[in-house]
Design an enzyme around this catalytic site. Structure first.
Site, PDB file in Angstrom:
ATOM      1  N   ASP A 123       0.867  -1.165   0.000  1.00  0.00           N
ATOM      2  CA  ASP A 123       0.000   0.000   0.000  1.00  0.00           C
ATOM      3  C   ASP A 123       0.910   1.223   0.000  1.00  0.00           C
ATOM      4  OD1 ASP A 123      -2.214   1.750   0.580  1.00  0.00           O
ATOM      5  OD2 ASP A 123      -3.200   0.055   1.540  1.00  0.00           O
ATOM      6  N   ASP A 141      -2.888   4.773  -2.373  1.00  0.00           N
ATOM      7  CA  ASP A 141      -3.924   5.383  -1.552  1.00  0.00           C
ATOM      8  C   ASP A 141      -4.423   6.696  -2.170  1.00  0.00           C
ATOM      9  OD1 ASP A 141      -5.245   5.172   1.112  1.00  0.00           O
ATOM     10  OD2 ASP A 141      -4.268   7.102   1.464  1.00  0.00           O
ATOM     11  N   GLU A 184      -6.483   3.698  -5.827  1.00  0.00           N
ATOM     12  CA  GLU A 184      -7.738   3.835  -5.081  1.00  0.00           C
ATOM     13  C   GLU A 184      -8.488   5.066  -5.577  1.00  0.00           C
ATOM     14  OE1 GLU A 184      -9.602   4.313  -0.604  1.00  0.00           O
ATOM     15  OE2 GLU A 184      -7.793   5.404  -1.121  1.00  0.00           O
ATOM     16  N   HIS A 196     -11.281  -2.244   3.822  1.00  0.00           N
ATOM     17  CA  HIS A 196     -11.193  -1.854   5.226  1.00  0.00           C
ATOM     18  C   HIS A 196     -11.901  -0.540   5.531  1.00  0.00           C
ATOM     19  CE1 HIS A 196      -8.170   0.263   3.033  1.00  0.00           C
ATOM     20  NE2 HIS A 196      -7.953   1.059   4.058  1.00  0.00           N
ATOM     21  N   ASP A 197     -12.531   0.058   4.522  1.00  0.00           N
ATOM     22  CA  ASP A 197     -13.230   1.327   4.722  1.00  0.00           C
ATOM     23  C   ASP A 197     -14.749   1.216   4.584  1.00  0.00           C
ATOM     24  OD1 ASP A 197     -10.829   2.787   4.997  1.00  0.00           O
ATOM     25  OD2 ASP A 197     -10.612   2.937   2.817  1.00  0.00           O
TER      26      ASP A 197
HETATM   27  C1  NOJ Z   1      -7.898   5.654   2.115  1.00  0.00           C
HETATM   28  C2  NOJ Z   1      -7.651   4.487   3.014  1.00  0.00           C
HETATM   29  O1  NOJ Z   1      -8.208   3.339   2.449  1.00  0.00           O
HETATM   30  C3  NOJ Z   1      -8.237   4.840   4.359  1.00  0.00           C
HETATM   31  O2  NOJ Z   1      -8.255   3.747   5.230  1.00  0.00           O
HETATM   32  C4  NOJ Z   1      -7.450   5.993   4.924  1.00  0.00           C
HETATM   33  O3  NOJ Z   1      -8.014   6.400   6.138  1.00  0.00           O
HETATM   34  C5  NOJ Z   1      -7.442   7.180   3.948  1.00  0.00           C
HETATM   35  N1  NOJ Z   1      -7.164   6.779   2.620  1.00  0.00           N
HETATM   36  C6  NOJ Z   1      -6.402   8.184   4.327  1.00  0.00           C
HETATM   37  O4  NOJ Z   1      -5.139   7.683   4.024  1.00  0.00           O
END
Ligand code: NOJ
Length: 534
Positions: A99, A201, A264, A325-326
């Site tokens: 990542d 990210d 992402e 994970h979000d």
């Molecule tokens: C996206 C990530 O998937 C998330 O978990 C993170 O909090 C934010 N970017 C900030 O880096």
């Protein structure tokens, strides 16, 4: 089988390292834990493991606030542990994807400490500093994704710095060529150690509007939504110049052969596909999160898949994601029966699928008691936290589900004594067995892993519940019928062809040959193969 690049024909499995396997007894997962569990991934049949950040970090956002891009945080282990992980993964023919978090660092990163030291610092321009607005307030109306303003005033210089996330996560200035060069060196550091690619990210955030114009009001804002949605993010992200920046990173990866760049990106389809770049020069795989946001109905999902397929640029390789994970877990969102249909959808669509750890055992969102909340977003904006989707992997029926000898950092599911890898792996009816069979089908049938896709028209009465499509490669045709509804249907197979049932989400249905019509139960999905002899 046609020769295809690994990241096109393969499948990716996301590991959230805090939650996969703890080996040192602190209740938090670590790199040796991932290494110890690689056999599970090889057994399951995935091709690559993407590991969320494990770099040195004060953990304000659990590793997405990096203080040193080239070091492993002691919580997770050492660089030697990482080298062992990658060697063991490669020995099992598993690729390793890291990542990369280029949009922002931690407030504790030495670059930011230097940048903040004075207005004349050599690294001042590595971050985004602005004078206050005439009234002394923030320079513009941009908001943080985690609630509140995206600008924090630094008392020493009187200027504000920009942070798209926490104030402890200042954004780097990617318009500065020195920042680009330093970050390219970070990529090289890991590429030299053998990593096979990066998930990047918030890649659509890297470049902000040059004039820092205010974002316009969002007329569709609903008060239950996160505060960031009050304005449309027109100027704070998705700026056209970002494509070239991504192309620069991709060029670094290509210095090392076939490594993959996954970006992402939470954007609508028409903007998402721009991230392949002119002549496919930018992201190899702009992450496609549309399944996370589309209502779980056959007609809606069918429409989405057709729209995405039609929007892809020539040669652009598709990809699909059901969880991360979000976002809420798929089993929590659609229920246990439909989670099986979702697994079949994910693993039979055209393009690279990404699985989220724990979805293969059907983990749902776990309620988090107030005194165990960890996610800073939950503290800022209650109800939006991501702890419920980050709970530990469940391996066996021993203490703490085999995850740790100590109390895990987040709770387990209530049914962890039954819902764990050990209990489900030999159960022919389990979701884990279904995932494994789907992954094995994908490997065995080029039509599924690399073949074409076409949607099948259905009678309108059926189309409300059923999504039907075919995958094809050479002489092979595979047909997939997915019932999103609570009633069974007889689905006509009008072409006089005999079909072998390769797999059903309902155990025990495989092996039959059908002709003329197939009876599809409620919540059932099937994979059929045109019988070449009949
Ligand atoms: C996206 C990530 O998937 C998330 O978990 C993170 O909090 C934010 N970017 C900030 O880096």
């Amino acid at each position: 089988m046609p020769e295809t690049i690994w990241w096109k024909s393969g499948t990716v499995y996301q590991v959230y390292p805090r939650s996969f396997q703890d080996t040192d007894g602190d209740g938090v997962g670590d790199l040796p834990g991932i290494t110890a569990r690689l056999d599970h991934l090889a057994w399951l049949g995935v091709d690559a493991v993407w590991i969320s950040p494990f770099y040195r970090s004060p953990m304000a956002d659990f590793g997405y606030d990096v203080a040193d891009y080239c070091a492993v945080d002691p919580l997770f282990g050492t660089l030697d542990d990482f080298d062992a992980l990658i060697a063991e993964a490669h020995r099992r023919k598993l690729k390793v994807i890291l990542d990369f978090v280029p949009n922002h660092t931690s407030i504790e990163h030495p670059w930011f400490v230097e940048s903040r030291a004075s207005r004349d610092s050599e690294k001042r321009d590595w971050y985004i500093w602005r004078d206050p607005a005439p009234d002394g307030g923030p320079p513009n109306n941009w908001l943080s994704n985690f609630g509140g303003p995206a600008w924090t005033r630094d008392e020493a210089s009187g200027q504000y710095y920009y942070h798209a996330f926490l104030s402890r996560q200042p954004d780097l200035n990617w318009r500065n060529p020195d920042v680009r060069a330093a970050m390219h060196d970070v990529l090289r550091f890991w590429l030299e150690r053998g990593v096979d690619g990066f998930r990047v990210d918030v890649i659509w955030h890297l470049i902000k509007d040059e004039g820092f114009r205010d974002n316009p009001e969002n007329p569709d804002f609903a008060p239950h939504r996160p505060g960031i949605e009050r304005f449309s993010q027109v100027y704070s992200c998705d700026r056209p110049e970002v494509i070239e920046v991504i192309g620069g990173m991709r060029a670094v990866l290509r210095e090392y052969g076939e490594r993959v760049l996954i970006g992402e990106i939470y954007l609508p389809i028409e903007r998402l596909v721009a991230y392949y770049g002119p002549d496919l020069s930018a992201a190899d795989l702009p992450f496609n999160f549309q399944l996370l946001e589309t209502p779980w109905r056959a007609d809606a999902v069918a429409g989405l898949v057709a729209e995405y397929e039609a929007a892809l640029p020539e040669g652009g390789w598709p990809n699909w994601v059901l969880g991360n994970h979000d976002r809420p877990r798929i089993a929590a969102r659609v229920g246990e029966a439909q989670a099986r249909v979702a697994a079949m959808l994910l693993l039979t669509l055209r393009g690279t699928p990404t699985l989220y750890y724990g979805d293969e055992i059907g983990i749902g969102d776990v309620p988090i008691p107030a005194d165990r909340v960890q996610d800073p977003w939950e503290r800022n904006e209650p109800g939006h936290g991501r702890d419920p989707v980050r709970t530990p992997m469940q391996w066996d029926d021993g203490p703490n589900a085999g995850f740790s000898r100590a109390e895990p950092w987040l709770p387990l599911t209530e049914d962890h004594e039954r819902r764990n890898v050990d209990a489900l792996r030999d159960d022919s009816r389990s979701i884990l067995t279904l995932y494994r069979r789907l992954l094995s089908l994908r490997r065995d049938h080029p039509a599924l892993s690399v073949g074409g896709w076409r949607g099948l028209p259905l009678d309108p009465a059926l189309a409300a519940d059923i999504f039907a499509y075919e995958r094809f490669e050479g002489d092979e045709i595979v047909r997939i019928l997915l019932n999103f509804g609570r009633t069974g249907w007889s689905v006509p197979l009008p072409d006089g062809q005999a079909w072998n049932v390769l797999l059903s989400t309902r155990p025990g249905q495989a092996g039959e040959t059908v002709r003329d019509a197939l009876t599809l139960g409620s919540d059932e999905g099937v994979v059929l193969r045109a019988d070449p002899s009949r």
